[in-house]
Design a protein around this motif. Sequence first.
Motif, PDB file in Angstrom:
ATOM      1  N   GLU A  23     -59.139 -53.387  16.380  1.00  0.00           N
ATOM      2  CA  GLU A  23     -58.166 -52.385  15.942  1.00  0.00           C
ATOM      3  C   GLU A  23     -56.988 -53.052  15.241  1.00  0.00           C
ATOM      4  OE1 GLU A  23     -57.198 -50.382  19.525  1.00  0.00           O
ATOM      5  OE2 GLU A  23     -59.198 -49.506  19.789  1.00  0.00           O
ATOM      6  N   ASP A  26     -58.133 -54.145  11.753  1.00  0.00           N
ATOM      7  CA  ASP A  26     -58.297 -52.966  10.903  1.00  0.00           C
ATOM      8  C   ASP A  26     -56.943 -52.417  10.463  1.00  0.00           C
ATOM      9  OD1 ASP A  26     -60.975 -53.305  11.342  1.00  0.00           O
ATOM     10  OD2 ASP A  26     -61.181 -51.617  12.731  1.00  0.00           O
ATOM     11  N   ALA A  27     -55.977 -52.430  11.379  1.00  0.00           N
ATOM     12  CA  ALA A  27     -54.649 -51.906  11.055  1.00  0.00           C
ATOM     13  C   ALA A  27     -53.944 -52.781  10.022  1.00  0.00           C
ATOM     14  CB  ALA A  27     -53.803 -51.789  12.320  1.00  0.00           C
ATOM     15  N   GLU A  29     -55.427 -54.622   7.724  1.00  0.00           N
ATOM     16  CA  GLU A  29     -56.100 -54.355   6.458  1.00  0.00           C
ATOM     17  C   GLU A  29     -55.616 -53.038   5.859  1.00  0.00           C
ATOM     18  OE1 GLU A  29     -59.646 -54.508   3.638  1.00  0.00           O
ATOM     19  OE2 GLU A  29     -58.202 -55.893   4.502  1.00  0.00           O
ATOM     20  N   LYS A  30     -55.536 -51.998   6.676  1.00  0.00           N
ATOM     21  CA  LYS A  30     -55.114 -50.686   6.191  1.00  0.00           C
ATOM     22  C   LYS A  30     -53.688 -50.729   5.658  1.00  0.00           C
ATOM     23  CE  LYS A  30     -54.724 -45.835   7.613  1.00  0.00           C
ATOM     24  NZ  LYS A  30     -54.900 -44.882   8.746  1.00  0.00           N
ATOM     25  N   ALA A  31     -52.843 -51.537   6.278  1.00  0.00           N
ATOM     26  CA  ALA A  31     -51.441 -51.627   5.861  1.00  0.00           C
ATOM     27  C   ALA A  31     -51.271 -52.452   4.587  1.00  0.00           C
ATOM     28  CB  ALA A  31     -50.601 -52.238   6.981  1.00  0.00           C
ATOM     29  N   GLY A  32     -52.321 -53.128   4.145  1.00  0.00           N
ATOM     30  CA  GLY A  32     -52.226 -53.928   2.930  1.00  0.00           C
ATOM     31  C   GLY A  32     -51.480 -55.232   3.103  1.00  0.00           C
ATOM     32  N   THR A  60     -63.182 -56.735   6.995  1.00  0.00           N
ATOM     33  CA  THR A  60     -62.223 -56.326   5.975  1.00  0.00           C
ATOM     34  C   THR A  60     -62.745 -56.637   4.573  1.00  0.00           C
ATOM     35  OG1 THR A  60     -61.080 -58.461   6.165  1.00  0.00           O
ATOM     36  CG2 THR A  60     -60.262 -56.658   7.540  1.00  0.00           C
ATOM     37  N   GLN A 282     -49.365 -51.695  16.696  1.00  0.00           N
ATOM     38  CA  GLN A 282     -49.259 -50.787  15.558  1.00  0.00           C
ATOM     39  C   GLN A 282     -47.804 -50.618  15.152  1.00  0.00           C
ATOM     40  OE1 GLN A 282     -51.880 -49.255  13.618  1.00  0.00           O
ATOM     41  NE2 GLN A 282     -50.018 -49.213  12.373  1.00  0.00           N
ATOM     42  N   THR A 289     -44.408 -54.106   7.795  1.00  0.00           N
ATOM     43  CA  THR A 289     -44.621 -53.593   6.436  1.00  0.00           C
ATOM     44  C   THR A 289     -43.321 -53.098   5.823  1.00  0.00           C
ATOM     45  OG1 THR A 289     -46.880 -52.946   7.042  1.00  0.00           O
ATOM     46  CG2 THR A 289     -45.938 -51.934   5.072  1.00  0.00           C
TER      47      THR A 289
END
Length: 297
Positions: A23, A26-27, A29-32, A60, A282, A289
Amino acid sequence: MKVRIGIGSIGPSGSEPGAEFDEFVDAIEKAGIDSLWLPDFVSQGGPDATIGMAWAAARTQNLKVGTGVLVLPGRNPSLVAAQLATMAVLAPKRILPAFGVRAATKRERQFYPVDGTRADVFEEALVVVRRLLTEESVTHHGAYFHLDEARVVPRPQKPLDLWLGGRADVGLRRVGRLADGWLGSFLTPDEAARARTVIEDAARESGREVEDDHYGTNISIVLPGIDPDTALQRAVAQRPDVDPKSLVADGWDGAAELVRRYVEGGLTKFVVRPAGPVADWQGFIDEFTAEMGPLED
């Protein structure tokens, strides 16, 4: 020069690898976020550095994954080269190996025994790794390693950049002589600026050049819920000669200020590491970010 800031971690809350780590990756990666860096800790929780890199890269598409730093002496450099080559072929331009001479703590050092002077073993091992990653066939007969027409297949089309840690002058000069980049730790901005000069001078003397944007450092950050005294004590253990408050960022504002000062000294790559366990990863990623993202260019 592009400023890039990644996250350094041993896994959520220092936990064992598992669903939480998935998780977490994945988080990111999703946040860039640019990159994830895994330390070489055997007994302190979190995934093994090389296996964790492979796992994160496989989950990823864009995230870069690095080691910060992987202890090389005590490992078979031929197998290290083969592992890195496979990862680089499967995840092009996303594998960022950084190597060190010894583990950070005495307890960890027992896992990496070597026959011979550790620095000498390190330098020869690094040469073996680089040759196997770049040459079709390698014959090498040194003081510690012997190869006859050895090959690593497949090899990445673009050679991997091999970065080194270290902060003593002998280690910095080694970066200039043998490496493609530097990832420091527990150095003040002024010391880091001087370190870059030492590396550049050593590279020039060896007829080499380290690219301008291949200088970076770790930044340890204290956030709410992290005991600041423990964080400062860790810094003192590494650098008893320096005020620990100059080495540890106090919150996101402190981290941003350190990044700015390091950039002024010629560094452009950063790994922000929480100075203690993080209960809400998270939340950390969201804050990272928002606070660190604007500093990249």
